[in-house]
Design a protein around this motif. Structure first.
Motif, PDB file in Angstrom:
ATOM      1  N   GLY A  53      -0.980   2.385  -9.538  1.00  0.00           N
ATOM      2  CA  GLY A  53      -1.584   1.091  -9.306  1.00  0.00           C
ATOM      3  C   GLY A  53      -3.088   1.205  -9.222  1.00  0.00           C
ATOM      4  N   ARG A  54      -3.688   0.434  -8.324  1.00  0.00           N
ATOM      5  CA  ARG A  54      -5.134   0.483  -8.112  1.00  0.00           C
ATOM      6  C   ARG A  54      -5.445   1.380  -6.909  1.00  0.00           C
ATOM      7  NH1 ARG A  54      -5.705  -5.953  -8.245  1.00  0.00           N
ATOM      8  NH2 ARG A  54      -3.538  -5.674  -7.545  1.00  0.00           N
ATOM      9  N   ILE A  55      -6.552   2.132  -7.024  1.00  0.00           N
ATOM     10  CA  ILE A  55      -6.907   3.061  -5.937  1.00  0.00           C
ATOM     11  C   ILE A  55      -7.311   2.293  -4.693  1.00  0.00           C
ATOM     12  CG2 ILE A  55      -8.536   4.840  -5.201  1.00  0.00           C
ATOM     13  CD1 ILE A  55      -8.641   5.853  -8.022  1.00  0.00           C
ATOM     14  N   ASP A  56      -6.742   2.719  -3.583  1.00  0.00           N
ATOM     15  CA  ASP A  56      -7.079   2.143  -2.277  1.00  0.00           C
ATOM     16  C   ASP A  56      -8.330   2.851  -1.749  1.00  0.00           C
ATOM     17  OD1 ASP A  56      -7.236   1.145   0.240  1.00  0.00           O
ATOM     18  OD2 ASP A  56      -5.215   1.726   0.870  1.00  0.00           O
ATOM     19  N   GLY A  57      -9.453   2.137  -1.670  1.00  0.00           N
ATOM     20  CA  GLY A  57     -10.716   2.741  -1.238  1.00  0.00           C
ATOM     21  C   GLY A  57     -10.608   3.371   0.130  1.00  0.00           C
ATOM     22  N   ARG A  58      -9.707   2.893   0.947  1.00  0.00           N
ATOM     23  CA  ARG A  58      -9.585   3.435   2.301  1.00  0.00           C
ATOM     24  C   ARG A  58      -8.949   4.813   2.302  1.00  0.00           C
ATOM     25  NH1 ARG A  58      -6.272  -1.378   4.931  1.00  0.00           N
ATOM     26  NH2 ARG A  58      -5.103  -0.884   3.008  1.00  0.00           N
ATOM     27  N   ARG A  59      -8.336   5.185   1.152  1.00  0.00           N
ATOM     28  CA  ARG A  59      -7.648   6.485   1.102  1.00  0.00           C
ATOM     29  C   ARG A  59      -8.443   7.522   0.318  1.00  0.00           C
ATOM     30  NH1 ARG A  59      -2.190   6.012   2.088  1.00  0.00           N
ATOM     31  NH2 ARG A  59      -2.357   8.272   2.326  1.00  0.00           N
ATOM     32  N   SER A  85      -9.437  15.604   0.987  1.00  0.00           N
ATOM     33  CA  SER A  85      -8.822  16.587   1.899  1.00  0.00           C
ATOM     34  C   SER A  85      -7.494  17.104   1.374  1.00  0.00           C
ATOM     35  CB  SER A  85      -8.631  15.951   3.278  1.00  0.00           C
ATOM     36  OG  SER A  85      -7.765  14.826   3.191  1.00  0.00           O
ATOM     37  N   SER A  86      -6.784  16.291   0.615  1.00  0.00           N
ATOM     38  CA  SER A  86      -5.470  16.708   0.092  1.00  0.00           C
ATOM     39  C   SER A  86      -5.389  16.312  -1.374  1.00  0.00           C
ATOM     40  CB  SER A  86      -4.336  16.048   0.882  1.00  0.00           C
ATOM     41  OG  SER A  86      -4.430  16.337   2.261  1.00  0.00           O
ATOM     42  N   PRO A  87      -5.894  17.114  -2.269  1.00  0.00           N
ATOM     43  CA  PRO A  87      -5.920  16.752  -3.699  1.00  0.00           C
ATOM     44  C   PRO A  87      -4.532  16.463  -4.268  1.00  0.00           C
ATOM     45  CG  PRO A  87      -7.325  18.639  -3.264  1.00  0.00           C
ATOM     46  CD  PRO A  87      -6.557  18.407  -2.004  1.00  0.00           C
ATOM     47  N   ALA A  88      -3.489  17.014  -3.668  1.00  0.00           N
ATOM     48  CA  ALA A  88      -2.136  16.786  -4.197  1.00  0.00           C
ATOM     49  C   ALA A  88      -1.548  15.451  -3.724  1.00  0.00           C
ATOM     50  CB  ALA A  88      -1.214  17.926  -3.779  1.00  0.00           C
ATOM     51  N   GLU A  89      -2.197  14.780  -2.816  1.00  0.00           N
ATOM     52  CA  GLU A  89      -1.686  13.498  -2.309  1.00  0.00           C
ATOM     53  C   GLU A  89      -1.738  12.418  -3.398  1.00  0.00           C
ATOM     54  OE1 GLU A  89       0.036  10.766  -0.432  1.00  0.00           O
ATOM     55  OE2 GLU A  89      -0.350  12.571   0.783  1.00  0.00           O
ATOM     56  N   ARG A  90      -0.578  11.787  -3.646  1.00  0.00           N
ATOM     57  CA  ARG A  90      -0.519  10.791  -4.709  1.00  0.00           C
ATOM     58  C   ARG A  90      -0.350   9.357  -4.181  1.00  0.00           C
ATOM     59  NH1 ARG A  90       0.075  12.423  -9.683  1.00  0.00           N
ATOM     60  NH2 ARG A  90       1.103  10.453 -10.263  1.00  0.00           N
ATOM     61  N   ARG A  91      -0.035   9.219  -2.936  1.00  0.00           N
ATOM     62  CA  ARG A  91       0.228   7.883  -2.409  1.00  0.00           C
ATOM     63  C   ARG A  91      -1.073   7.236  -1.909  1.00  0.00           C
ATOM     64  NH1 ARG A  91       5.693   7.270  -1.793  1.00  0.00           N
ATOM     65  NH2 ARG A  91       5.406   5.560  -0.300  1.00  0.00           N
ATOM     66  N   VAL A  92      -1.983   7.050  -2.846  1.00  0.00           N
ATOM     67  CA  VAL A  92      -3.299   6.496  -2.505  1.00  0.00           C
ATOM     68  C   VAL A  92      -3.574   5.205  -3.294  1.00  0.00           C
ATOM     69  CG1 VAL A  92      -4.260   8.728  -1.868  1.00  0.00           C
ATOM     70  CG2 VAL A  92      -4.383   7.957  -4.254  1.00  0.00           C
ATOM     71  N   PHE A  93      -2.529   4.617  -3.825  1.00  0.00           N
ATOM     72  CA  PHE A  93      -2.702   3.415  -4.645  1.00  0.00           C
ATOM     73  C   PHE A  93      -2.073   2.203  -3.937  1.00  0.00           C
ATOM     74  CE2 PHE A  93      -2.584   7.060  -7.486  1.00  0.00           C
ATOM     75  CZ  PHE A  93      -3.678   6.845  -8.314  1.00  0.00           C
ATOM     76  N   TYR A  98       0.830  -1.204   0.000  1.00  0.00           N
ATOM     77  CA  TYR A  98       0.000   0.000   0.000  1.00  0.00           C
ATOM     78  C   TYR A  98       0.868   1.260   0.000  1.00  0.00           C
ATOM     79  CZ  TYR A  98      -3.764  -3.233   1.182  1.00  0.00           C
ATOM     80  OH  TYR A  98      -4.661  -4.273   1.159  1.00  0.00           O
ATOM     81  N   GLY A  99       0.183   2.405  -0.220  1.00  0.00           N
ATOM     82  CA  GLY A  99       0.867   3.691  -0.194  1.00  0.00           C
ATOM     83  C   GLY A  99       1.732   3.927  -1.409  1.00  0.00           C
TER      84      GLY A  99
END
Length: 569
Positions: free
Chosen positions: A329-335, A341-349, A324-325
């Protein structure tokens, strides 16, 4: 390489070259020579044509190449099923029909291969000269068979016979012409059509067989032409493919005289398998271990690099959960809340996580014969580094060694003497198979036993074939999917007592037979590493190792190259 080794390798090299010709011309990759005889995979190839069955074994490559050319053309241009269906029933007719078919295919040598045609012509003329020189043509049966073969060969190959041969054959030619003239013309015209050619060949075989029957009607013992070393038998046993006289023989006289004979051992009573740790005093083992560790620091071998290379060659990735993180890849539904809240956050896959898992067992078999003694420190160092790297890569590995417990036969030879020295006793020595490191042991637990190969009095004589068989059976007892055996040696199998009591190439033939069996039928990759010597005569995949300039990273590249599929084939 000393003269003795060169002498022993000459017929082996001749076999290899002849086998390469066979496979290239015929397109059959299963054809090979073993013990001087031709095999198609595990089946011996019968050869009945008399001019390919010289009683004296050939010592020169030219003759060997001619036989290989002839057999390759037979494989390429003759339909075996059709030939067997058309084969006559009577023994002499069978032989003559077989001979005529072999001469047909030799006449079909492609014009694009002039060397092949020249080889065949020279070989036949040499056989003809041997026939005449032996005096075998002086009998009525001999001159009949000689005339038959010469007339057919000359017509099919479009080659004029020597003047002295023409003069000798003229009376026989005149007597054969009325009954065989049209059929002889048909042979040349129909040589491209096996079925049409066979009609003429059957007629000729029948006519000649009748004349032969008349010659020995009252004397059955004359059913062969024999003078001195020259022999031409008229017996044809089509079902006896394993008989020595029906197989092609290539090699030196007395050099490789047998085929796949049963390997014999006079006695196994004194053989033993030992743990290397039991061969050293603890104080000596400690001394050797310190020297080896100190050398590792001095040499500067990059074990991490070697381990990564081995992991890439000997492991395969296995899915082991998720990672994770990640930035793709594939989007992590938990993120999803993080994205709002943070549109610039990219570590959500998240991605699949793969772990390299070994599917391989690697065994190293060390030749501990006397000539290897000079390499013992280098070998111990190489094995120690490889075991560290393989352990880091997660690959199971073991180190084995083979030697004898005595020089010149020891107690096994004495038992043979006591039994009255029976002929051809087989292997005559006390084997010693050594386990320096078992596959179940990690490197750290085997540190003190690996250094046992530095002990100089271990190195005596070597029976390679039985050692390879032992190592292969140990690998087959394991569950790994891929099994690899490295054989590290500097020459041919050699045991003095066995060599003196059997033929010179007895152990060589057994080694090659064992390697072929376990390589082709058991699925074990058997790789040869020659120390200053090319081992391709025994191992299809092999490379040479030069230790004269020390042991650096380049030495380990040889092992990596073999694992990657490189090496002579």
């Amino acid at each position: 390489m000393d003269s003795g080794t060169a002498h022993r390798r000459l017929p082996i090299q001749t076999e290899q070259l002849a086998a390469a010709v066979l496979r290239a011309l015929s397109g059959n990759v299963q054809l090979h020579f073993e013990g001087g005889r031709v095999y198609d995979d595990a089946r011996p190839v019968p050869v009945h044509a008399p001019h390919l069955q010289r009683q004296l074994l050939w010592a020169d490559f030219e003759s060997s190449r001619a036989v290989a050319d002839a057999l390759a053309l037979r494989s390429r241009f003759s339909d075996t099923i059709l030939h067997q269906r058309l084969m006559p029933d009577e023994s002499i007719e069978k032989l003559l029909f077989e001979w005529l078919e072999q001469l047909r295919v030799e006449s079909l040598a492609p014009s694009s291969l002039p060397g092949t045609r020249s080889n065949l012509i020279r070989n036949y003329r040499r056989w003809s000269d041997d026939f005449l020189d032996s005096g075998a043509a002086e009998s009525s049966l001999g001159i009949l068979l000689f005339a038959f073969s010469q007339i057919v060969w000359s017509r099919l190959m479009a080659q004029a016979l020597p003047e002295h041969v023409q003069d000798l054959l003229e009376p026989v030619r005149a007597s054969l012409a009325p009954s065989l003239g049209p059929a002889l013309v048909g042979l040349r015209q129909c040589r491209d059509d096996q079925a049409a050619y066979a009609r003429h060949a059957l007629h000729i075989a029948h006519e000649i067989a009748q004349r032969v029957e008349c010659e020995y009607e009252d004397s059955p013992e004359t059913k062969a032409v024999r003078r001195g070393d020259f022999s031409l038998s008229l017996d044809f046993e089509s079902g006896d493919a394993d008989a020595p006289e029906t197989q092609a023989i290539i090699g030196e006289r007395g050099g490789i005289p047998g085929g796949r004979e049963t390997y014999r051992v006079f006695t196994r009573r004194y053989d033993r398998e030992v743990d290397a740790a039991d061969l050293l005093r603890s104080g000596l083992a400690h001394e050797y271990r310190e020297a080896l560790d100190q050398r590792l620091v001095q040499e500067g071998v990059n074990i991490g690099r070697l381990s990564r290379a081995l992991r890439a060659l000997l492991t395969r990735p296995r899915r082991d959960g998720f990672q994770y993180g990640e930035e793709e890849g594939r989007i992590d539904g938990r993120r999803l809340a993080s994205i709002v809240s943070s549109p610039a956050e990219r570590r959500v896959f998240y991605q699949d996580r793969h772990t390299p898992v070994s599917h391989c067992a690697v065994s190293f078999l060390i030749d501990c014969s006397g000539s290897m003694k000079q390499y013992r420190a280098d070998l111990a160092f190489i094995m120690d580094v490889l075991m560290r790297a393989l352990d880091h890569a997660g690959v199971r590995s073991e180190i084995l060694g083979f030697t004898t417990q005595a020089w010149n036969g020891g107690r096994a030879q004495k038992a043979w003497w006591a039994a009255g020295r029976p002929a051809a006793p087989g292997r005559l020595n006390e084997l010693c198979h050594i386990v320096f490191k078992a596959a179940s042991q990690p490197w750290r637990r085997a540190r003190s036993s690996i250094v046992a190969m530095m002990k100089p009095d271990l190195f005596r004589e070597g029976v390679d074939g039985e050692a390879v068989q032992w190592a292969c059976e140990r690998l087959l007892a394991r569950d790994e999917e891929r099994r690899v055996l490295f054989v590290i040696s500097d020459g041919c199998p050699m045991d003095g007592a066995t060599h003196l009591a059997n033929d010179e190439f007895y152990l060589d033939r057994h080694l090659r037979s064992v390697v072929r069996h376990y390589g082709q039928h058991a699925g074990i990759e058997i790789l040869g590493v020659g120390l200053g010597l090319d081992l391709s005569a025994y191992y299809a995949r092999s490379l040479s190792l030069d230790l004269s300039e020390g042991v650096g990273n380049s030495v380990f590249d040889v092992f990596l190259a073999l694992l990657a599929g490189q090496g002579k084939r």
